[in-house]
Enzyme design. Structure first.
Site, PDB file in Angstrom:
ATOM      1  N   LYS A   1       0.861  -1.200   0.000  1.00 26.55           N
ATOM      2  CA  LYS A   1       0.000   0.000   0.000  1.00 26.55           C
ATOM      3  C   LYS A   1       0.893   1.245   0.000  1.00 26.55           C
ATOM      4  O   LYS A   1       1.926   1.239  -0.657  1.00 26.55           O
ATOM      5  CB  LYS A   1      -0.972  -0.059   1.181  1.00 26.55           C
ATOM      6  CG  LYS A   1      -1.720  -1.405   1.212  1.00 26.55           C
ATOM      7  CD  LYS A   1      -2.831  -1.488   2.219  1.00 26.55           C
ATOM      8  CE  LYS A   1      -3.466  -2.882   2.154  1.00 26.55           C
ATOM      9  NZ  LYS A   1      -4.640  -3.011   3.015  1.00 26.55           N
TER      10      LYS A   1
ATOM     11  N   GLY B   1      -7.270  -4.899   7.412  1.00 29.74           N
ATOM     12  CA  GLY B   1      -6.700  -3.963   8.378  1.00 29.74           C
ATOM     13  C   GLY B   1      -7.467  -3.887   9.694  1.00 29.74           C
ATOM     14  O   GLY B   1      -7.245  -2.994  10.495  1.00 29.74           O
TER      15      GLY B   1
HETATM   16  P1  13P Z   1      -4.318  -6.426   5.833  1.00 30.52           P
HETATM   17  O1  13P Z   1      -3.500  -7.687   5.704  1.00 30.52           O
HETATM   18  O2  13P Z   1      -3.570  -5.297   6.441  1.00 30.52           O
HETATM   19  O3  13P Z   1      -5.657  -6.686   6.431  1.00 30.52           O
HETATM   20  O4  13P Z   1      -4.599  -5.936   4.307  1.00 30.52           O
HETATM   21  C1  13P Z   1      -5.108  -6.838   3.391  1.00 30.52           C
HETATM   22  C2  13P Z   1      -5.045  -6.235   2.040  1.00 30.52           C
HETATM   23  O5  13P Z   1      -5.767  -5.307   1.736  1.00 30.52           O
HETATM   24  C3  13P Z   1      -4.061  -6.774   1.082  1.00 30.52           C
HETATM   25  O6  13P Z   1      -4.283  -6.297  -0.205  1.00 30.52           O
END
Ligand code: 13P
Length: 270
Positions: free
Chosen positions: A19, A181
Site C-alpha cells: 500500500k 486492516g
Molecule cells: P491487511 O493484511 O492489512 O488486512 O490488508 C489486506 C489487504 O488489503 C491486502 O491487499
C-alpha cells in the site's frame, strides 16, 4: 487428475501489498532483513511496493530472480494526458510481472467501479502482465446477505473481457472488506465457502481450465493464521497487507504457509 494445472501454479502465491508504505530506502532495508529468512521457500513470492519504490525493490532483488515485483494499480490507457497515472505497458517495461486491479481501497477511497476494473484487467493482460483482480464484500453487504451477489457481480463485470486464453495470466484475490486492516479475519470455513463459489464461477466461464486460476485470500493474514487459511478449500495463496511490512512476520507467512498447501495440492492431484 486436474489437467491444465502446471507445477508452478501449484506453488502457493504469497503476495505482499505494501500500500502506501516503505520508501525506497525503507524497502532496501526490508529486503536485507527479509531475503535471508526465505531461502528455499517453495512459495511464489510477489511484492507490490508503491510505484516510486518499485525500482529500489527490483535492485535489491537482483540476485533473487525467483521473487516477483508488481504494481498496485495501472490506468487502462498506454500513455497520454493522464496526470498521476502509470500504464501497464510502462510497468511491464520496468520489469513488473503482476498488477493488482480493483483493490477495495481503490474502490472505496478512489471511486473505482467494476467497469474501471474491467478496462484495467484488459490493459494488464494486453501488456503481458499477470492481473490479480481483487473482489470482496463490505460488512454491510455481508450482513444483508448480499456477499455472494456482490462478489459475483465484481467477477462478471471485471472479467467480461477475458477470454479462455487470457485466463492463464489471471489470478483473483478474495478480500472481504471487513477483514482488511481490522484484525478480523474470515474463518477458514467462511473463506472456503466464498472461494468455492468463485471457483464455480471460473469453471462456468472458462470450462475445466477455470480450475487452475489461483484464488488468493486477503484480510488480516498474520503468521498465526496463514497456514490455516492456506489449507482452506480452494485457497491458492494469500494477499497480505500489514504483516507484509515486517520482514520477520512476512517471512514467517512465506515459510509456515507452504508445506500444508503443497500437501493439499498433492492430495487434490490424485
Ligand atoms: P491487511 O493484511 O492489512 O488486512 O490488508 C489486506 C489487504 O488489503 C491486502 O491487499
Amino acid at each position: 487428475p486436474i489437467t491444465g494445472r502446471t507445477l508452478s501454479r501449484i506453488r502457493p502465491v504469497i503476495a505482499g501489498n505494501w500500500k502506501l508504505n516503505h520508501s525506497p530506502a525503507a524497502a532496501t532495508e526490508f529486503l536485507q532483513a527479509f531475503l535471508p529468512r526465505v531461502v528455499d521457500s517453495p512459495a511464489e513470492i510477489v511484492f507490490f511496493p508503491p510505484a516510486i519504490t518499485f525500482q529500489a525493490v527490483r535492485e535489491a532483488l537482483a540476485s533473487r530472480g525467483a521473487i516477483d515485483v508488481g504494481v498496485q494499480n495501472v490506468y487502462w490507457e498506454d500513455s497520454g494526458a493522464f496526470t498521476g497515472e502509470i500504464s501497464a505497458s510502462m510497468a511491464a517495461e520496468a520489469g513488473a510481472t503482476h498488477a493488482l486491479i480493483g483493490h477495495s481501497e481503490r474502490r472505496q477511497l478512489f471511486g473505482e467501479t467494476n467497469e474501471h476494473a474491467r478496462r484495467k484487467v484488459e490493459a494488464v493482460l494486453a501488456a503481458g502482465l499477470q492481473a490479480i483482480l481483487c473482489v470482496g464484500e463490505t460488512l454491510e453487504e455481508r450482513e444483508s446477505n448480499r456477499a455472494e451477489e456482490v462478489v459475483l457481480r465484481q467477477l462478471e463485470v471485471g472479467l467480461a473481457g477475458v477470454a479462455a486464453e487470457g485466463r492463464q495470466a489471471l489470478l483473483l484475490a478474495y478480500e472481504p472488506v471487513w477483514a482488511i486492516g481490522t484484525g478480523r479475519t474470515a474463518s477458514p470455513d467462511d473463506a472456503a465457502e466464498m472461494h468455492r463459489r468463485i471457483r464455480e464461477f471460473l469453471v462456468q466461464k472458462f470450462g475445466k481450465d477455470g480450475r487452475s486460476t489461483p484464488v488468493l485470500y486477503g484480510g488480516s493474514v498474520k503468521p498465526d493464521n496463514a497456514a490455516q487459511l492456506l489449507a482452506a478449500d480452494e485457497v491458492g495463496g494469500l494477499l497480505v497487507g500489514g504483516a507484509s511490512l515486517d520482514p520477520e512476520q512476512f517471512a514467517r507467512i512465506c515459510r509456515a504457509a507452504c508445506p500444508s498447501d503443497l500437501e493439499k495440492s498433492a492430495s487434490r492431484e490424485k
